[in-house]
Design a protein around this motif. Structure first.
Motif, mmCIF file in Angstrom:
data_model
loop_
_atom_site.group_PDB
_atom_site.id
_atom_site.type_symbol
_atom_site.label_atom_id
_atom_site.label_comp_id
_atom_site.label_asym_id
_atom_site.label_seq_id
_atom_site.Cartn_x
_atom_site.Cartn_y
_atom_site.Cartn_z
ATOM 1 N N MET A 172 -34.040 -5.194 -10.215
ATOM 2 C CA MET A 172 -32.891 -4.332 -9.922
ATOM 3 C C MET A 172 -31.754 -5.137 -9.326
ATOM 4 S SD MET A 172 -32.632 -1.077 -7.392
ATOM 5 C CE MET A 172 -32.288 -2.223 -6.057
ATOM 6 N N TYR B 68 -23.490 -1.426 -2.799
ATOM 7 C CA TYR B 68 -22.724 -0.318 -3.367
ATOM 8 C C TYR B 68 -21.796 0.209 -2.276
ATOM 9 C CZ TYR B 68 -25.979 -0.027 -7.378
ATOM 10 O OH TYR B 68 -26.719 -0.297 -8.515
ATOM 11 N N LEU C 232 -23.696 13.155 -3.757
ATOM 12 C CA LEU C 232 -24.164 12.072 -4.633
ATOM 13 C C LEU C 232 -23.375 10.792 -4.399
ATOM 14 C CD1 LEU C 232 -24.802 14.078 -7.903
ATOM 15 C CD2 LEU C 232 -26.484 13.240 -6.257
ATOM 16 N N ARG D 174 -25.039 9.422 -1.377
ATOM 17 C CA ARG D 174 -26.384 8.895 -1.625
ATOM 18 C C ARG D 174 -26.352 7.622 -2.471
ATOM 19 N NH1 ARG D 174 -29.907 14.570 -2.095
ATOM 20 N NH2 ARG D 174 -30.112 14.825 0.154
ATOM 21 N N LEU E 208 -27.849 2.779 -16.717
ATOM 22 C CA LEU E 208 -27.638 3.631 -15.546
ATOM 23 C C LEU E 208 -28.928 4.387 -15.274
ATOM 24 C CD1 LEU E 208 -25.862 5.220 -13.459
ATOM 25 C CD2 LEU E 208 -25.216 6.740 -15.339
ATOM 26 N N ILE F 105 -30.723 7.205 -12.975
ATOM 27 C CA ILE F 105 -30.465 8.321 -12.066
ATOM 28 C C ILE F 105 -31.804 8.726 -11.452
ATOM 29 C CG2 ILE F 105 -29.491 10.636 -11.867
ATOM 30 C CD1 ILE F 105 -27.757 10.040 -14.288
ATOM 31 N N ARG G 239 -32.838 3.341 -3.409
ATOM 32 C CA ARG G 239 -32.429 2.636 -4.615
ATOM 33 C C ARG G 239 -33.539 1.758 -5.173
ATOM 34 N NH1 ARG G 239 -27.218 2.394 -5.276
ATOM 35 N NH2 ARG G 239 -26.783 2.002 -3.084
ATOM 36 N N ASN G 240 -34.395 1.242 -4.297
ATOM 37 C CA ASN G 240 -35.390 0.274 -4.769
ATOM 38 C C ASN G 240 -36.557 0.886 -5.545
ATOM 39 O OD1 ASN G 240 -36.852 1.393 -2.728
ATOM 40 N ND2 ASN G 240 -36.770 -0.405 -1.387
ATOM 41 N N ILE H 143 -27.125 -0.153 -12.801
ATOM 42 C CA ILE H 143 -26.510 0.737 -11.823
ATOM 43 C C ILE H 143 -27.554 1.780 -11.448
ATOM 44 C CG2 ILE H 143 -24.658 2.403 -11.377
ATOM 45 C CD1 ILE H 143 -23.442 -0.237 -11.865
ATOM 46 N N ALA H 144 -27.991 1.745 -10.188
ATOM 47 C CA ALA H 144 -29.059 2.646 -9.738
ATOM 48 C C ALA H 144 -28.473 3.707 -8.806
ATOM 49 C CB ALA H 144 -30.139 1.858 -9.017
ATOM 50 N N LEU H 145 -28.647 4.950 -9.169
ATOM 51 C CA LEU H 145 -28.107 6.053 -8.384
ATOM 52 C C LEU H 145 -29.247 6.879 -7.789
ATOM 53 C CD1 LEU H 145 -26.076 8.130 -7.419
ATOM 54 C CD2 LEU H 145 -25.820 8.939 -9.753
ATOM 55 N N PRO H 146 -29.552 6.658 -6.513
ATOM 56 C CA PRO H 146 -30.566 7.489 -5.860
ATOM 57 C C PRO H 146 -29.949 8.858 -5.547
ATOM 58 C CG PRO H 146 -29.820 5.700 -4.395
ATOM 59 C CD PRO H 146 -28.938 5.684 -5.592
ATOM 60 N N THR H 147 -30.593 9.931 -5.985
ATOM 61 C CA THR H 147 -30.001 11.259 -5.805
ATOM 62 C C THR H 147 -30.665 12.079 -4.694
ATOM 63 O OG1 THR H 147 -31.484 12.397 -7.349
ATOM 64 C CG2 THR H 147 -29.500 11.367 -8.293
ATOM 65 N N GLY H 148 -31.954 11.806 -4.436
ATOM 66 C CA GLY H 148 -32.662 12.644 -3.466
ATOM 67 C C GLY H 148 -32.822 14.085 -3.907
ATOM 68 N N LEU H 149 -32.642 14.364 -5.190
ATOM 69 C CA LEU H 149 -32.722 15.737 -5.688
ATOM 70 C C LEU H 149 -34.041 16.044 -6.373
ATOM 71 C CD1 LEU H 149 -29.171 16.074 -7.326
ATOM 72 C CD2 LEU H 149 -29.862 16.744 -5.015
ATOM 73 N N GLY H 150 -34.980 15.099 -6.394
ATOM 74 C CA GLY H 150 -36.236 15.319 -7.112
ATOM 75 C C GLY H 150 -35.945 15.589 -8.580
ATOM 76 N N GLY I 230 -34.264 17.677 -9.754
ATOM 77 C CA GLY I 230 -32.870 18.081 -9.927
ATOM 78 C C GLY I 230 -32.064 16.996 -10.613
ATOM 79 N N LEU J 25 -28.801 15.910 -14.141
ATOM 80 C CA LEU J 25 -27.754 14.873 -14.117
ATOM 81 C C LEU J 25 -27.920 13.881 -15.254
ATOM 82 C CD1 LEU J 25 -27.510 14.283 -10.282
ATOM 83 C CD2 LEU J 25 -25.943 15.571 -11.730
ATOM 84 N N LEU K 10 -33.435 25.196 -11.301
ATOM 85 C CA LEU K 10 -34.382 24.501 -10.424
ATOM 86 C C LEU K 10 -34.582 25.291 -9.129
ATOM 87 C CD1 LEU K 10 -36.099 21.969 -9.874
ATOM 88 C CD2 LEU K 10 -34.098 20.944 -8.815
ATOM 89 N N ARG L 158 -37.911 26.631 -7.386
ATOM 90 C CA ARG L 158 -38.321 26.231 -6.038
ATOM 91 C C ARG L 158 -38.466 27.438 -5.118
ATOM 92 N NH1 ARG L 158 -35.075 20.412 -5.433
ATOM 93 N NH2 ARG L 158 -36.671 19.220 -6.542
#
Lengths: 151, 151, 151, 151
Positions: free
Chosen positions: B1, B6, B91, B94, C61, C63, C69-70, C78-85, C87, C91, D90, D94
């Motif tokens: 990665m 960022y 987002l 995050r 990309l 998502i 991110r890791n 490009i790594a986008l951590p969303t924390g949305l599970g 969800g 995206l 979603l 949930r």
């Protein structure tokens, strides 16, 4: 559809006894009028307002950050686990016609900002100071007076 | 990665020429270092920072509120339409390791609050005042110095 | 703005060697054409497609469902951590102009359904069968042919 | 906290009279037992189930795709406008302990998939066929029997 007013009460998840009492009083006034209380479903101000509302026979909607329903405080009648973390703050705002901020930290500040961005009235009671757009008041009674004008 | 930093640049969708220049200069410094610029993808500060970053050969990620990709400004390399409205603010937070707020209205304030809530560093340049937790600076160079300390 | 085609590749987070090879080949063809690969950023089909794309010099990309991110696979640029599970599945769909489903479980099925609901083309390669609306093909080459027709 | 069972009823926004009657009957059985009906808040199956539930004196939660509360059908007691579009699917999942799918298109399919992914029981009544994991039944009574076993 139910045409009741949805009042979001936002504030710290932990609070002093005095703040708890203020939020509980406000919740009672909300419930007494048949308005629906919306909150983040956890402790502190959220719990106090829900407690007051339920004691007045009112309805409470708790929009939870986690994905487990049982993280809701005991005064939440309808508990919605979202699993969105702080993403649920936006849903508290979108579910509310008017918001009342009592004390609060960064989470509350995000809700204040999102509400003002959406053009919704935000009433502030001992909360983040000097935020343009917040309608500052000093007592739960004044909050109710303000809401009744929007209603 | 990719282990690049960022950097989220948040701020008003419309701004003065002076603010635009400041954001563009900051974007250039970000791009020059190989950091990835994250923003909300629209105009004003978002566009200026993206423009500067691309001019330095950098990468820009625009996280858009709407569901159409073509609402992105011309300097966005990777455009992500979310259809979440202000929900995309979370987002942006995050996706960023560190955030820089330049000017900005309620949307920016919500991002500042969400970032501080998440424990991420927020550097402020002519933005919302008196918010505890923001690391206030006066120039793009100072922003870069701060970021290099986190890096 | 970059007018490249964004191709979402969706599929199981764990897969057989054969499926991995198929996804990798597809990713290579995507990268070779300068299209942008969108995926969920984790293992299996997502990793294979990203690997192929990066090997062809392409952009990827990822998502991510989590907030770190890791958790991204090593081929995500490009790594986008969303924390949305889950969800984040929506995206992935909203970020893509066209989607390709390779194998996959319930998460993939949700992405297929959301994409078809949004009126986006979904090409299926050894994936959920008998879903009306999926354009079923048998090889990565046929996927590319189909995408070129939309392009 | 209310320990009631939350039953999500998912299905098409437009439906035949026969399907409407089936969903209404199911809603009535849900309301009669004091369970809480969760749905997407719009027409067709969502409206029918909410109507039946309210007729039995039950509680209905409508999680709306748009940002206006008045898009809810008239039988929604608590209306939550989300502004998330299909992202609200979603949240329906949930919010529910168990889901019942009646007829339905791609939106319903996405909810079925997200529910199965989350390990929640999904009962199917004249809905998407051949989806492994759905517990298929033929009548509202059988749905109730199944839910009572989970309860």
């Amino acid at each position: 559809m139910d045409s009741a007013t949805y009042v979001g009460v936002i504030g710290a998840g932990e609070c002093t006894d005095l703040t708890y009492k203020t939020a509980q009083n406000l919740g009672f006034e909300i419930g007494k009028r048949g308005w629906i209380l919306v909150c983040g479903g956890l402790g502190g101000v959220m719990e106090a307002a829900a407690k007051g509302c339920v004691e007045a026979g009112g309805m409470t909607l708790g929009i939870l950050p986690g994905s487990k329903r049982n993280s809701a405080n005991p005064y939440i009648r309808i508990a919605l686990p979202t699993g969105l973390g702080e993403g649920r703050n936006l849903l508290v705002v979108r579910a509310s016609d008017v918001l009342v901020a009592i004390s609060g930290g960064y989470g509350t500040l995000s809700e204040i900002a999102l509400a003002l961005k959406a053009g919704k009235p935000v009433i502030g009671l001992e909360t983040w100071e000097h935020i343009q757009g917040i309608q500052y008041v000093s007592t739960p009674d004044e909050v109710i007076e303000k809401i009744m004008k929007f209603d």
